[in-house]
Design an enzyme around this catalytic site. Structure first.
Site, PDB file in Angstrom:
ATOM      1  CB  SER A 286     -22.752 -32.804  62.419  1.00  0.00           C
ATOM      2  OG  SER A 286     -23.240 -34.367  62.690  1.00  0.00           O
ATOM      3  CG  ASP A 287     -29.776 -33.511  60.764  1.00  0.00           C
ATOM      4  OD1 ASP A 287     -30.050 -34.905  60.759  1.00  0.00           O
ATOM      5  OD2 ASP A 287     -30.915 -33.632  60.571  1.00  0.00           O
ATOM      6  CE1 TYR A 288     -27.691 -41.852  60.191  1.00  0.00           C
ATOM      7  CE2 TYR A 288     -29.430 -41.311  62.385  1.00  0.00           C
ATOM      8  CZ  TYR A 288     -28.620 -42.376  61.870  1.00  0.00           C
ATOM      9  OH  TYR A 288     -28.635 -43.855  62.453  1.00  0.00           O
ATOM     10  CB  THR A 289     -24.640 -39.342  58.103  1.00  0.00           C
ATOM     11  OG1 THR A 289     -25.394 -38.939  57.408  1.00  0.00           O
ATOM     12  CG2 THR A 289     -24.185 -40.119  58.779  1.00  0.00           C
TER      13      THR A 289
END
Length: 762
Positions: A286-289
C-alpha cells in the site's frame, strides 16, 4: 543447412536448459517457503505483511511507527524504511535474524526517486531528455548508491500519466504521453534491477501508484479519479504494464479511488487486472497509510478496510498497521481467509528469497561501500550531463544564447544562489549542502573574462503564510529583510551595468511534489514584477526557469529574449546550467508535457480526440469547440524544444503505402543540421487512425530517436511500422488493430510535422 540445423538445435537446448533452471529455481523457492510457512504462526504470517518506519531518518510521511524494536523481535515486521547506513541497517536486521523466533530477514526500502545522494534532475526533467540510456544509467547509479547504504527496495519508478500541471506530483512522473512514459518506465526498472535483484548493487523496483493517480480531479492531490475503461486501457495503464513487463518486483497501490473503490481495496485492479490479465507475480504494497485512509473514503472502520484490502490482493500494509492489529480478528470472524493471508505472506517471502536475503541477510551491508560508491566524481559527472540534456530551450531570439565567455553578466533572481532548491522535490535521500548553486556553477565555468554581478532581486514568494507551507521540509523560501522594492532596485542597477541579464526564477522545490498542488501555475507575482523591470532596461534578458511542473508563462515569453526551462536539475544544477548557458553543451531537451497559455486550458495535451465541431486553425468561429478569450493551441506543444542550431526536415519516404498484418513499412525522413553548432535532435513519429470503431486521438506518439547531427550534416532517420503499432483497446476492451487509412507524421515536435498516409489491410 546442417550447420543451420545444429545452431537451431543448440539454441533450443540452451533455451530448454534455461527454462529448466528457472523451473528448478522456482521449485526450490516454493519448497523453501512452504517449509518456512509450515513453521509460522498466523501472527507471524500477518507480521510479514507489516511495513514500518521508525522515524528520525528519511522523512516521507506524517506518521511514524511505535515500538519498532519490540515488533521486530516478535516477528511482527516484514519490512522497514527510513533506516539507512550500513551500521544502522545491520543493527535493525540483526534484531530480525538473530532475535526473532524464525529469524526471517526484513526488507529495507526507501524513496529513491531521482538519485540517492547523487541527485539527478526531477523525473519530469529527465523525461524531457528523451534519452533512455541516460535515464537507465541514472537509475543504475541510484541503485548502486542506495545499496551501498543498505537500501535494496525502492519505491520508484512513479509512472503515473498526468495531463494536469496543477497536480504537484507531475514532477515525479514522465509527463502526459503513454508511449514515452512506457519507454521510461522500462528504462528505470532495468536500471534499478539490472535483471538480477539478488546482486549487491541492484535494488527491487516498485511501480507506483497503481493506478490512475495522475488524473486526480482538479489537479488536487489524493483527490477522486473518475475515468472510462477505454481511457484507462489506452492512455493511463500502458506505462504501468510496461514496467511490470520489464520485471518490476513490486507494485504500490495509489491513494485515489478507481470506479468508486479506493485502489488499496480494489479487487478488480489488484487481482483481476494486475494478476489475472497482466500475470504480475510480485507483491503489492500500500501507499503510506492508504489502507487506513479508506475509512475516510467511507468504506468502514479499520478492521473492515483492512479485510477489504487483503481480500482485494494487497499484500503489505505501509505504516498503518491495520493488518497487524485486525486481521487475526477478521480471520476468526470469517471476514478473511487463512488462504489469503498465506498468499500475501508467500508473496512477501518470495521477494526476500529473490533478493537473496535467506542466503545472506547482510548481503547489502558493507561498511567500505559508502565511501567508494556514493557521490563519486563519476556519478556527479553523469548527473551533470543528464541535467544539461534535460533542459528545454523554449525561446532564443536573435541567438542570445549561448553567452560569450566575456563581458559582464547580471545574474539575478531568487533561485540564482539558493542551494536548498537545487535538488528538487522528492529528494529525501539527497544532501542539499552538496548542491551546486547557479552562481557557483557560473564561476566554475566562465573563466577569467566574465564578470558576474549578482543580485537576489526578489523573494520566491513574499507571502509568509505561503512560505510556511512551502517550508514544511526545511527552508526553501527565505523572506528577505529588505523590501521587495529595494531588491528590485538592486537587481536593475546590476542589470544596467551588464551586457546581458540572466534571471533565475520559478518555483521553490517544494512548490511541486506530493501535497503541493497549485490552482495557479504562474510564476509568483513578486518575481513577475522583477522580470518586468528587468525587461525595461533594454538589455538582453535570459530567463532560466526552475520548476517541478509546466508553467503558464505567456507574459514571460513576451518579455524575455531567451527562456531555458531547467526544471530542478539536481546536485549538479549550477554546473549543468552554466554548461548550457555558455555553450559547452547544446540543449536538446523536448517537452514531455504540454505548456498551457493559462490555467483555464487545463487539461491540455497533444493526443486529443476530435469533437464533432472542431475549430479549423486559430481563428475563432462561432459554434465550434473553442474559447472566447484564448486560442485552443498551447503556448508550447508536447515534444517541443529548440537547439542552438536548427534542423530542417524533408523527404518523408515510405517503403509502401499498404501494410499487412505480417509485414512492416519502413518510414524515413532526412534531417539536416542547417545551423552553426553540432546538436542532438529528437526525431518524433506519430500515427493517426483516421477511421475507427471508436473516436481515436488526432495523433499518437509511436516512436522517437535521438540523433547527434553535426553542423552541415544530413542524416536519414528510419522507423519501422508494423500492425502491432496500430493496435488499441476497442469498446469491448479487445486489443487489436482495425483495417483502413492511417496517417503518419514525423517532425521535431507534436505540432510541426511532415505527413504521409498508408492503408492497413487485414
Amino acid at each position: 543447412m546442417k550447420l543451420y540445423k545444429l545452431a537451431v538445435i543448440s539454441l533450443i537446448v540452451l533455451v530448454s536448459c534455461q527454462s529448466q533452471k528457472t523451473e528448478n529455481k522456482d521449485s526450490e523457492m516454493d519448497m523453501f517457503i512452504s517449509k518456512l510457512m509450515n513453521e509460522m504462526t498466523i501472527q507471524e504470517k500477518i507480521g510479514q505483511l507489516n511495513l514500518v518506519t521508525p522515524g528520525g531518518g528519511i522523512l516521507t510521511g506524517s506518521v511514524v511507527s511505535s515500538d519498532v524494536e519490540a515488533k521486530i523481535r516478535n516477528g511482527n515486521v516484514g519490512g522497514i524504511f527510513g533506516v539507512y547506513g550500513p551500521e544502522k541497517v545491520r543493527q535493525a536486521q540483526k534484531l530480525a535474524v538473530e532475535e526473532s523466533r524464525l529469524k526471517i530477514p526484513m526488507l529495507f526500502g526507501s524513496d529513491v526517486i531521482h538519485g540517492y545522494k547523487t541527485t539527478f534532475p526531477i523525473p519530469l526533467g529527465m523525461a524531457c531528455s528523451w534519452d533512455m540510456e541516460r535515464i537507465e544509467q541514472a537509475a543504475q547509479i541510484a541503485a548502486k548508491e542506495a545499496t551501498a547504504d543498505g537500501i535494496f527496495w525502492n519505491f520508484s519508478p512513479m509512472v503515473d500519466i498526468s495531463r494536469d500541471p496543477r497536480w504537484g506530483r507531475i514532477s515525479e512522473g514522465s509527463g502526459e504521453d503513454p508511449y514515452l512514459g512506457s519507454q521510461i518506465a522500462k528504462a528505470m526498472v532495468n536500471g534499478y534491477q539490472q535483471n538480477d535483484v539478488s546482486a549487491s548493487n541492484t535494488m527491487m523496483a516498485t511501480v507506483k501508484h497503481f493506478a490512475l493517480y495522475g488524473a486526480a480531479e482538479a489537479g488536487r492531490d489524493y483527490n477522486s479519479v473518475d475515468m472510462s475503461r477505454l481511457k484507462m486501457y489506452n492512455e493511463y495503464l500502458p506505462a504501468y504494464k510496461a514496467a511490470i513487463d520489464a520485471g518490476a518486483g513490486c507494485v504500490m497501490s495509489s491513494f485515489n479511488d478507481v470506479d468508486g473503490i479506493p485502489a488499496s481495496g480494489n479487487k478488480w485492479l489488484l487481482s483481476d487486472l494486475l494478476r489475472g490479465e497482466w500475470n504480475f507475480d510480485g507483491f503489492v504494497v500500500s501507499d503510506y497509510t492508504s489502507v487506513n485512509e479508506m475509512i475516510a473514503h467511507g468504506l468502514g472502520d479499520l478492521q473492515a478496510v483492512s479485510a477489504l484490502a487483503l481480500n482485494a490482493g494487497l499484500d503489505m500494509d505501509m505504516v498503518g498497521e491495520g493488518f497487524l492489529t485486525t486481521l487475526e480478528k477478521s480471520l476468526k470472524e470469517g471476514k478473511v481467509s487463512e488462504e489469503n493471508i498465506n498468499t500475501a505472506c508467500r508473496r512477501v517471502l518470495e521477494a526476500k528469497y529473490k533478493l537473496g536475503l535467506f542466503d545472506d541477510p547482510y548481503r547489502y551491508i558493507d561498511e567500505s561501500r559508502p565511501q567508494k560508491d556514493i557521490l563519486t566524481k563519476e556519478n556527479r559527472a553523469a548527473a551533470r550531463e543528464t541535467a544539461a540534456h534535460s533542459f528545454v530551450l523554449l525561446k532564443n531570439n536573435k541567438q542570445v544564447l549561448p553567452l560569450k565567455k566575456s563581458g559582464k553578466v547580471a545574474l539575478v533572481g531568487p533561485l540564482a544562489d539558493s542551494q536548498n532548491n537545487m535538488l528538487g522535490t522528492w529528494a529525501p535521500t539527497g544532501d542539499h549542502s552538496e548542491a551546486i548553486t547557479v552562481i557557483k556553477g557560473f564561476n566554475n565555468v566562465i573563466g577569467n573574462d566574465v564578470e558576474v554581478l549578482y543580485a537576489k532581486g526578489a523573494n520566491i514568494v513574499d507571502d509568509t503564510q505561503y512560505a510556511e507551507k512551502i517550508n514544511v521540509f526545511g527552508p526553501k523560501v527565505n523572506i528577505d529583510k529588505r523590501s521587495p522594492e529595494q531588491m528590485i532596485r538592486e537587481a536593475v542597477a546590476a542589470a544596467k551595468k551588464a551586457d546581458v541579464i540572466v534571471a533565475v526564477v520559478g518555483e521553490a522545490s517544494e512548490m511541486s511534489g506530493e501535497s503541493a498542488s497549485r490552482s495557479e501555475i504562474t510564476i509568483p507575482e513578486c518575481q513577475k514584477k522583477l522580470i518586468r523591470e528587468l525587461s525595461k532596461t533594454g538589455k538582453p534578458l535570459v530567463l532560466v526557469i526552475m520548476s517541478g511542473r509546466p508553467l503558464a508563462i505567456s507574459e514571460e515569453n513576451e518579455l524575455a529574449d531567451a527562456i531555458l526551462f531547467t526544471w530542478h536539475p539536481g546536485v549538479e544544477a549550477g554546473n549543468a546550467i552554466a554548461d548550457v548557458v555558455f555553450g559547452d553543451c547544446n540543449p536538446s531537451g523536448k517537452l514531455a508535457a504540454t505548456f498551457p497559455r493559462n490555467v483555464g486550458q487545463i487539461p491540455l495535451y497533444y493526443a486529443i480526440r476530435n469533437t464533432g465541431r472542431p475549430q479549423a486553425g486559430e481563428t475563432f468561429t462561432k459554434f465550434k469547440s473553442n474559447y472566447l478569450d484564448v486560442s485552443n493551441s498551447p503556448l508550447f506543444p508536447f515534444g517541443y524544444g529548440l537547439s542552438y542550431t536548427q534542423f530542417a526536415y524533408s523527404n518523408l519516404q515510405m517503403s509502401s503505402t499498404k501494410l499487412t498484418s505480417e509485414g512492416a513499412i519502413q518510414v524515413s525522413v532526412d534531417v539536416k543540421n542547417t545551423g552553426n553548432f553540432d546538436g542532438e535532435e529528437v526525431i518524433q513519429l506519430y500515427i493517426r487512425d483516421v477511421v475507427a470503431s471508436i473516436t481515436r486521438p488526432m495523433k499518437e506518439l509511436k516512436g522517437f530517436k535521438k540523433e547527434m547531427i553535426l553542423k552541415g550534416e544530413s542524416k536519414t532517420v528510419s522507423f519501422e511500422i508494423s500492425e502491432k503499432d496500430l493496435r488499441f483497446y476497442n469498446s469491448q476492451l479487445h486489443f487489436d488493430s482495425e483495417p483502413g487509412e492511417f496517417e503518419v507524421f514525423i517532425g521535431g515536435n507534436s505540432d510541426q510535422l511532415l505527413k504521409a498516409s498508408f492503408i492497413l489491410e487485414k
